[in-house]
Design a protein around this motif. Structure first.
Motif, mmCIF file in Angstrom:
data_model
loop_
_atom_site.group_PDB
_atom_site.id
_atom_site.type_symbol
_atom_site.label_atom_id
_atom_site.label_comp_id
_atom_site.label_asym_id
_atom_site.label_seq_id
_atom_site.Cartn_x
_atom_site.Cartn_y
_atom_site.Cartn_z
ATOM 1 N N LYS A 14 76.495 -48.594 -43.674
ATOM 2 C CA LYS A 14 77.096 -47.994 -42.495
ATOM 3 C C LYS A 14 77.024 -46.526 -42.134
ATOM 4 N N LYS A 15 77.567 -45.955 -43.246
ATOM 5 C CA LYS A 15 77.399 -44.423 -43.218
ATOM 6 C C LYS A 15 75.822 -43.796 -43.224
ATOM 7 N N LEU A 16 74.824 -44.690 -43.417
ATOM 8 C CA LEU A 16 73.486 -43.966 -43.481
ATOM 9 C C LEU A 16 72.927 -44.444 -42.028
ATOM 10 N N ASN A 46 75.295 -58.567 -42.856
ATOM 11 C CA ASN A 46 75.549 -58.180 -44.449
ATOM 12 C C ASN A 46 74.160 -58.323 -45.388
ATOM 13 N N LYS A 47 73.046 -58.260 -44.580
ATOM 14 C CA LYS A 47 71.771 -58.367 -45.329
ATOM 15 C C LYS A 47 70.851 -57.237 -44.666
ATOM 16 N N LEU A 48 69.639 -57.059 -45.067
ATOM 17 C CA LEU A 48 68.626 -56.132 -44.482
ATOM 18 C C LEU A 48 68.016 -56.814 -43.288
ATOM 19 N N TYR A 49 68.249 -56.689 -42.244
ATOM 20 C CA TYR A 49 67.616 -57.315 -41.195
ATOM 21 C C TYR A 49 66.679 -56.355 -40.357
ATOM 22 N N CYS A 50 67.063 -55.063 -39.748
ATOM 23 C CA CYS A 50 66.476 -54.297 -39.266
ATOM 24 C C CYS A 50 65.226 -53.408 -39.873
ATOM 25 N N ASN A 51 64.073 -53.557 -39.496
ATOM 26 C CA ASN A 51 62.950 -53.191 -39.888
ATOM 27 C C ASN A 51 62.821 -51.507 -39.923
ATOM 28 N N TYR A 52 63.575 -51.081 -38.924
ATOM 29 C CA TYR A 52 63.596 -49.642 -38.804
ATOM 30 C C TYR A 52 64.323 -49.202 -39.700
ATOM 31 N N PHE A 53 65.569 -49.667 -39.953
ATOM 32 C CA PHE A 53 66.492 -49.334 -40.830
ATOM 33 C C PHE A 53 65.777 -49.311 -42.498
ATOM 34 N N ARG A 54 65.089 -50.272 -42.769
ATOM 35 C CA ARG A 54 64.659 -50.459 -43.884
ATOM 36 C C ARG A 54 63.436 -49.537 -44.131
ATOM 37 N N ASN A 55 62.314 -49.144 -43.227
ATOM 38 C CA ASN A 55 61.547 -48.369 -43.394
ATOM 39 C C ASN A 55 61.616 -46.921 -43.057
ATOM 40 N N ALA A 56 62.738 -46.749 -42.145
ATOM 41 C CA ALA A 56 62.769 -45.253 -41.936
ATOM 42 C C ALA A 56 64.073 -44.504 -42.442
ATOM 43 N N VAL A 57 65.126 -45.243 -42.363
ATOM 44 C CA VAL A 57 66.526 -45.074 -42.577
ATOM 45 C C VAL A 57 66.726 -45.078 -44.118
ATOM 46 N N LEU A 58 66.495 -46.280 -44.884
ATOM 47 C CA LEU A 58 66.719 -46.506 -46.209
ATOM 48 C C LEU A 58 66.404 -45.675 -47.107
ATOM 49 N N PRO A 59 65.157 -45.223 -46.908
ATOM 50 C CA PRO A 59 64.512 -44.250 -48.309
ATOM 51 C C PRO A 59 65.236 -43.060 -47.911
ATOM 52 N N ASN A 60 66.217 -42.362 -47.192
ATOM 53 C CA ASN A 60 66.828 -41.320 -47.552
ATOM 54 C C ASN A 60 67.890 -41.542 -48.655
ATOM 55 N N ASP A 61 68.171 -42.671 -49.009
ATOM 56 C CA ASP A 61 69.193 -42.877 -50.082
ATOM 57 C C ASP A 61 68.488 -43.675 -51.148
ATOM 58 N N SER A 62 67.972 -43.181 -52.137
ATOM 59 C CA SER A 62 66.658 -43.881 -53.133
ATOM 60 C C SER A 62 67.402 -45.109 -53.817
ATOM 61 N N LEU A 64 70.251 -46.593 -53.245
ATOM 62 C CA LEU A 64 70.913 -47.757 -52.456
ATOM 63 C C LEU A 64 69.510 -48.399 -52.197
ATOM 64 N N GLU A 65 68.463 -48.076 -51.821
ATOM 65 C CA GLU A 65 67.166 -48.499 -51.678
ATOM 66 C C GLU A 65 66.713 -49.515 -52.697
ATOM 67 N N LYS A 66 66.650 -48.953 -54.039
ATOM 68 C CA LYS A 66 66.378 -49.632 -55.215
ATOM 69 C C LYS A 66 67.605 -50.789 -55.184
ATOM 70 N N GLU A 67 68.651 -50.595 -55.066
ATOM 71 C CA GLU A 67 69.870 -51.682 -55.217
ATOM 72 C C GLU A 67 69.508 -52.782 -54.402
ATOM 73 N N LEU A 68 69.141 -52.350 -53.134
ATOM 74 C CA LEU A 68 69.109 -53.392 -52.137
ATOM 75 C C LEU A 68 67.732 -54.466 -52.005
ATOM 76 N N THR A 69 66.904 -53.552 -52.563
ATOM 77 C CA THR A 69 65.398 -54.098 -52.599
ATOM 78 C C THR A 69 65.390 -54.849 -53.769
ATOM 79 N N GLY A 70 66.230 -54.629 -54.834
ATOM 80 C CA GLY A 70 66.113 -55.666 -56.242
ATOM 81 C C GLY A 70 65.368 -54.937 -57.153
ATOM 82 N N SER A 71 64.709 -53.644 -57.074
ATOM 83 C CA SER A 71 63.726 -53.155 -57.853
ATOM 84 C C SER A 71 64.591 -52.116 -58.970
#
Length: 119
Positions: A14-16, A46-62, A64-71
């Motif tokens: 939400k903060k992102l 409560n899941k990743l739904y928005c493609n714009y968020f996933r591709n453009a916003v989420l990489p700002n917090d690496s 969190l991105e690793k946590e949510l994508t399971g890597s």
């Protein structure tokens, strides 16, 4: 495999969105704004739904991105059993137990070295 967000992850998402998402304005998504406004889908789910968020916003917090994508690999400490994030594939201990284990191994090594020298 998509997982549900934990409370901490949800707070960070939400903060992102409020700080970095170009499509977010007044609790609405401009990209989905058909008539009077459409609520941001990522803010209410409560899941990743928005493609714009996933591709453009989420990489700002690496992290969190690793946590949510399971890597990110999470494992349990051999000594205390606490769950921790592994930083390499050989890591066996959490940070607290790693310090203790290092001290024990070092002391054992020093004792062996002293016995060998006859002191």
């Amino acid at each position: 495999m998509e997982r549900w967000f934990t409370l901490e992850q949800r707070r960070r998402v939400k903060k992102l969105i409020t700080q970095k998402c170009a499509n977010y304005q007044d609790n609405n998504c401009i990209a989905l704004d058909y008539y009077d406004g459409c609520p941001c889908i990522q803010m209410i789910n409560n899941k990743l739904y928005c493609n714009y968020f996933r591709n453009a916003v989420l990489p700002n917090d690496s992290y969190l991105e690793k946590e949510l994508t399971g890597s990110i690999s999470r494992d349990r400490c051999v000594i205390c059993g606490k769950v921790f994030n592994r930083t390499n594939n050989r890591q066996r201990y959490c940070s607290d137990c790693a310090k203790k284990s290092k001290r024990v191994v070092k002391a054992k090594s020093e004792r062996k070295r002293r016995q060998k020298r006859g002191l």
